[in-house]
Design a protein around this motif. Structure first.
Motif, PDB file in Angstrom:
ATOM      1  N   LEU A 138       0.822  -1.212   0.000  1.00  0.00           N
ATOM      2  CA  LEU A 138       0.000   0.000   0.000  1.00  0.00           C
ATOM      3  C   LEU A 138       0.858   1.265   0.000  1.00  0.00           C
ATOM      4  CD1 LEU A 138      -2.803  -1.067   2.495  1.00  0.00           C
ATOM      5  CD2 LEU A 138      -2.971  -0.868  -0.002  1.00  0.00           C
ATOM      6  N   ALA A 139       1.920   1.267   0.796  1.00  0.00           N
ATOM      7  CA  ALA A 139       2.794   2.444   0.846  1.00  0.00           C
ATOM      8  C   ALA A 139       3.447   2.692  -0.512  1.00  0.00           C
ATOM      9  CB  ALA A 139       3.857   2.268   1.938  1.00  0.00           C
ATOM     10  N   GLU A 140       3.908   1.644  -1.158  1.00  0.00           N
ATOM     11  CA  GLU A 140       4.547   1.790  -2.478  1.00  0.00           C
ATOM     12  C   GLU A 140       3.541   2.290  -3.518  1.00  0.00           C
ATOM     13  OE1 GLU A 140       7.657   1.694  -3.370  1.00  0.00           O
ATOM     14  OE2 GLU A 140       8.459   0.996  -1.463  1.00  0.00           O
ATOM     15  N   LEU A 141       2.322   1.744  -3.496  1.00  0.00           N
ATOM     16  CA  LEU A 141       1.316   2.162  -4.464  1.00  0.00           C
ATOM     17  C   LEU A 141       0.826   3.589  -4.200  1.00  0.00           C
ATOM     18  CD1 LEU A 141      -0.735  -1.125  -4.944  1.00  0.00           C
ATOM     19  CD2 LEU A 141       0.875  -0.055  -6.553  1.00  0.00           C
ATOM     20  N   GLN A 142       0.797   4.001  -2.937  1.00  0.00           N
ATOM     21  CA  GLN A 142       0.445   5.390  -2.639  1.00  0.00           C
ATOM     22  C   GLN A 142       1.498   6.328  -3.197  1.00  0.00           C
ATOM     23  OE1 GLN A 142      -0.222   5.365   1.670  1.00  0.00           O
ATOM     24  NE2 GLN A 142      -2.254   6.178   1.227  1.00  0.00           N
ATOM     25  N   HIS A 143       2.731   5.919  -3.096  1.00  0.00           N
ATOM     26  CA  HIS A 143       3.823   6.754  -3.609  1.00  0.00           C
ATOM     27  C   HIS A 143       3.829   6.784  -5.128  1.00  0.00           C
ATOM     28  CE1 HIS A 143       7.637   8.784  -3.705  1.00  0.00           C
ATOM     29  NE2 HIS A 143       8.118   7.843  -4.489  1.00  0.00           N
ATOM     30  N   ASN A 144       3.586   5.626  -5.764  1.00  0.00           N
ATOM     31  CA  ASN A 144       3.589   5.553  -7.227  1.00  0.00           C
ATOM     32  C   ASN A 144       2.697   4.393  -7.669  1.00  0.00           C
ATOM     33  OD1 ASN A 144       4.050   5.445  -9.957  1.00  0.00           O
ATOM     34  ND2 ASN A 144       6.252   5.141  -9.806  1.00  0.00           N
ATOM     35  N   ALA A 145       1.465   4.706  -8.024  1.00  0.00           N
ATOM     36  CA  ALA A 145       0.509   3.675  -8.428  1.00  0.00           C
ATOM     37  C   ALA A 145       0.782   3.140  -9.832  1.00  0.00           C
ATOM     38  CB  ALA A 145      -0.915   4.214  -8.355  1.00  0.00           C
ATOM     39  N   SER A 173      -5.754   6.600  -9.630  1.00  0.00           N
ATOM     40  CA  SER A 173      -6.047   7.864 -10.311  1.00  0.00           C
ATOM     41  C   SER A 173      -4.787   8.714 -10.404  1.00  0.00           C
ATOM     42  CB  SER A 173      -7.135   8.630  -9.560  1.00  0.00           C
ATOM     43  OG  SER A 173      -6.691   8.988  -8.270  1.00  0.00           O
ATOM     44  N   ALA A 174      -4.888   9.735 -11.241  1.00  0.00           N
ATOM     45  CA  ALA A 174      -3.799  10.699 -11.375  1.00  0.00           C
ATOM     46  C   ALA A 174      -4.075  11.874 -10.442  1.00  0.00           C
ATOM     47  CB  ALA A 174      -3.704  11.181 -12.818  1.00  0.00           C
ATOM     48  N   ASN A 175      -3.046  12.382  -9.804  1.00  0.00           N
ATOM     49  CA  ASN A 175      -3.162  13.558  -8.941  1.00  0.00           C
ATOM     50  C   ASN A 175      -2.969  14.784  -9.821  1.00  0.00           C
ATOM     51  OD1 ASN A 175      -3.186  15.370  -6.891  1.00  0.00           O
ATOM     52  ND2 ASN A 175      -1.392  14.570  -5.829  1.00  0.00           N
ATOM     53  N   ILE A 176      -4.048  15.515 -10.081  1.00  0.00           N
ATOM     54  CA  ILE A 176      -4.038  16.590 -11.065  1.00  0.00           C
ATOM     55  C   ILE A 176      -3.977  17.954 -10.382  1.00  0.00           C
ATOM     56  CG2 ILE A 176      -5.443  17.661 -12.873  1.00  0.00           C
ATOM     57  CD1 ILE A 176      -6.202  14.884 -13.721  1.00  0.00           C
ATOM     58  N   ASP A 177      -3.181  18.844 -10.932  1.00  0.00           N
ATOM     59  CA  ASP A 177      -3.098  20.223 -10.457  1.00  0.00           C
ATOM     60  C   ASP A 177      -4.265  20.997 -11.064  1.00  0.00           C
ATOM     61  OD1 ASP A 177      -2.529  22.908  -9.942  1.00  0.00           O
ATOM     62  OD2 ASP A 177      -0.375  22.637 -10.220  1.00  0.00           O
ATOM     63  N   GLN A 209      -2.031  26.079   0.453  1.00  0.00           N
ATOM     64  CA  GLN A 209      -2.019  24.771   1.104  1.00  0.00           C
ATOM     65  C   GLN A 209      -0.660  24.568   1.757  1.00  0.00           C
ATOM     66  OE1 GLN A 209      -2.411  21.345  -1.471  1.00  0.00           O
ATOM     67  NE2 GLN A 209      -3.340  20.164   0.164  1.00  0.00           N
ATOM     68  N   VAL A 210      -0.669  24.293   3.029  1.00  0.00           N
ATOM     69  CA  VAL A 210       0.566  24.082   3.781  1.00  0.00           C
ATOM     70  C   VAL A 210       0.977  22.611   3.726  1.00  0.00           C
ATOM     71  CG1 VAL A 210       1.622  24.232   6.077  1.00  0.00           C
ATOM     72  CG2 VAL A 210       0.055  26.027   5.296  1.00  0.00           C
ATOM     73  N   LYS A 211       0.003  21.719   3.762  1.00  0.00           N
ATOM     74  CA  LYS A 211       0.294  20.295   3.716  1.00  0.00           C
ATOM     75  C   LYS A 211      -0.879  19.589   3.061  1.00  0.00           C
ATOM     76  CE  LYS A 211       1.530  16.343   6.569  1.00  0.00           C
ATOM     77  NZ  LYS A 211       1.806  15.843   7.905  1.00  0.00           N
ATOM     78  N   GLY A 212      -0.577  18.599   2.263  1.00  0.00           N
ATOM     79  CA  GLY A 212      -1.616  17.793   1.654  1.00  0.00           C
ATOM     80  C   GLY A 212      -1.072  16.423   1.337  1.00  0.00           C
ATOM     81  N   GLN A 213      -1.687  15.413   1.899  1.00  0.00           N
ATOM     82  CA  GLN A 213      -1.253  14.045   1.629  1.00  0.00           C
ATOM     83  C   GLN A 213      -2.368  13.080   1.974  1.00  0.00           C
ATOM     84  OE1 GLN A 213       2.041  13.867   4.488  1.00  0.00           O
ATOM     85  NE2 GLN A 213       1.010  12.178   5.483  1.00  0.00           N
ATOM     86  N   MET A 214      -2.224  11.853   1.532  1.00  0.00           N
ATOM     87  CA  MET A 214      -3.146  10.799   1.901  1.00  0.00           C
ATOM     88  C   MET A 214      -2.597  10.106   3.145  1.00  0.00           C
ATOM     89  SD  MET A 214      -4.035   9.142  -1.808  1.00  0.00           S
ATOM     90  CE  MET A 214      -2.353   8.674  -2.139  1.00  0.00           C
ATOM     91  N   ALA A 215      -3.441   9.361   3.811  1.00  0.00           N
ATOM     92  CA  ALA A 215      -2.991   8.574   4.960  1.00  0.00           C
ATOM     93  C   ALA A 215      -1.910   7.621   4.494  1.00  0.00           C
ATOM     94  CB  ALA A 215      -4.157   7.804   5.574  1.00  0.00           C
ATOM     95  N   ARG A 216      -0.864   7.505   5.251  1.00  0.00           N
ATOM     96  CA  ARG A 216       0.259   6.643   4.861  1.00  0.00           C
ATOM     97  C   ARG A 216       0.476   5.565   5.910  1.00  0.00           C
ATOM     98  NH1 ARG A 216       2.440   8.416   0.352  1.00  0.00           N
ATOM     99  NH2 ARG A 216       2.670  10.615  -0.023  1.00  0.00           N
ATOM    100  N   LEU A 217       0.866   4.428   5.435  1.00  0.00           N
ATOM    101  CA  LEU A 217       1.253   3.322   6.322  1.00  0.00           C
ATOM    102  C   LEU A 217       2.765   3.292   6.387  1.00  0.00           C
ATOM    103  CD1 LEU A 217      -1.208   0.735   4.824  1.00  0.00           C
ATOM    104  CD2 LEU A 217      -1.458   1.960   6.965  1.00  0.00           C
ATOM    105  N   PHE A 218       3.275   3.230   7.562  1.00  0.00           N
ATOM    106  CA  PHE A 218       4.735   3.231   7.728  1.00  0.00           C
ATOM    107  C   PHE A 218       5.217   1.901   8.211  1.00  0.00           C
ATOM    108  CE2 PHE A 218       3.393   7.607   8.244  1.00  0.00           C
ATOM    109  CZ  PHE A 218       4.185   8.222   7.310  1.00  0.00           C
TER     110      PHE A 218
END
Length: 150
Positions: free
Chosen positions: A9-16, A51-55, A141-150
């Motif tokens: 999950l962590a790898e796919l969150q970083h690069n699906a 999905s793609a993270n679009i600006d 925006q100061v911070k924006g991310q999805m929940a991450r598993l460490f």
């Protein structure tokens, strides 16, 4: 869920867009069991999609507004009607049912302040059951991310 699932999950969150081969190498599995685990995570609904993270600003939607909405009554029919109406408004990117003194929090993306005014006065205020609206314009925006598993 185990450590390997968390790493997948962590790898796919970083690069699906990783291939199964690349993903399997990164998590220390051979490709077949890795693909099986990914399919299982998809089947369980843990991976909901890709999905793609679009600006949005580069597509012309540079103006974001957070809008808190209070309904006149919190009954099932009002909530369902509001949610169905909001799903039809393309300016609304996110809609959350909230606790506290407001019922919903919306994230609206539009071209500029004038378009937001047209959206607000021409569409949102016309949704049946809306009693109060409060808008907040973010500066940056100061911070924006999805929940991450460490």
């Amino acid at each position: 869920m185990d450590k390997i699932d968390n790493r997948i999950l962590a790898e796919l969150q970083h690069n699906a867009r990783l291939t199964n081969q690349e993903l399997s190498e990164r998590v220390g599995l051979s490709p077949t069991p890795c693909a099986r685990r990914v399919r299982n995570l998809e089947k369980l609904g843990i991976i909901k999609g890709y999905s793609a993270n679009i600006d949005e600003s580069k597509l012309g939607f540079a103006f974001t507004v957070f809008v808190s909405v209070q309904l006149d009554r919190q009954i099932d029919d009002r909530l369902m009607n509001f949610e169905n109406e909001i799903k039809l408004l393309p300016e609304v990117m996110d809609c959350w049912l909230m606790t506290g003194n407001r019922d919903y929090l919306l994230r609206v993306a539009v071209v500029d302040l004038h378009e937001f005014e047209r959206f607000l006065t021409g569409r949102l205020t016309k949704v049946n059951g809306v009693a109060n609206i409060e808008s907040s314009i973010p500066i940056r925006q100061v911070k924006g991310q999805m929940a991450r598993l460490f």
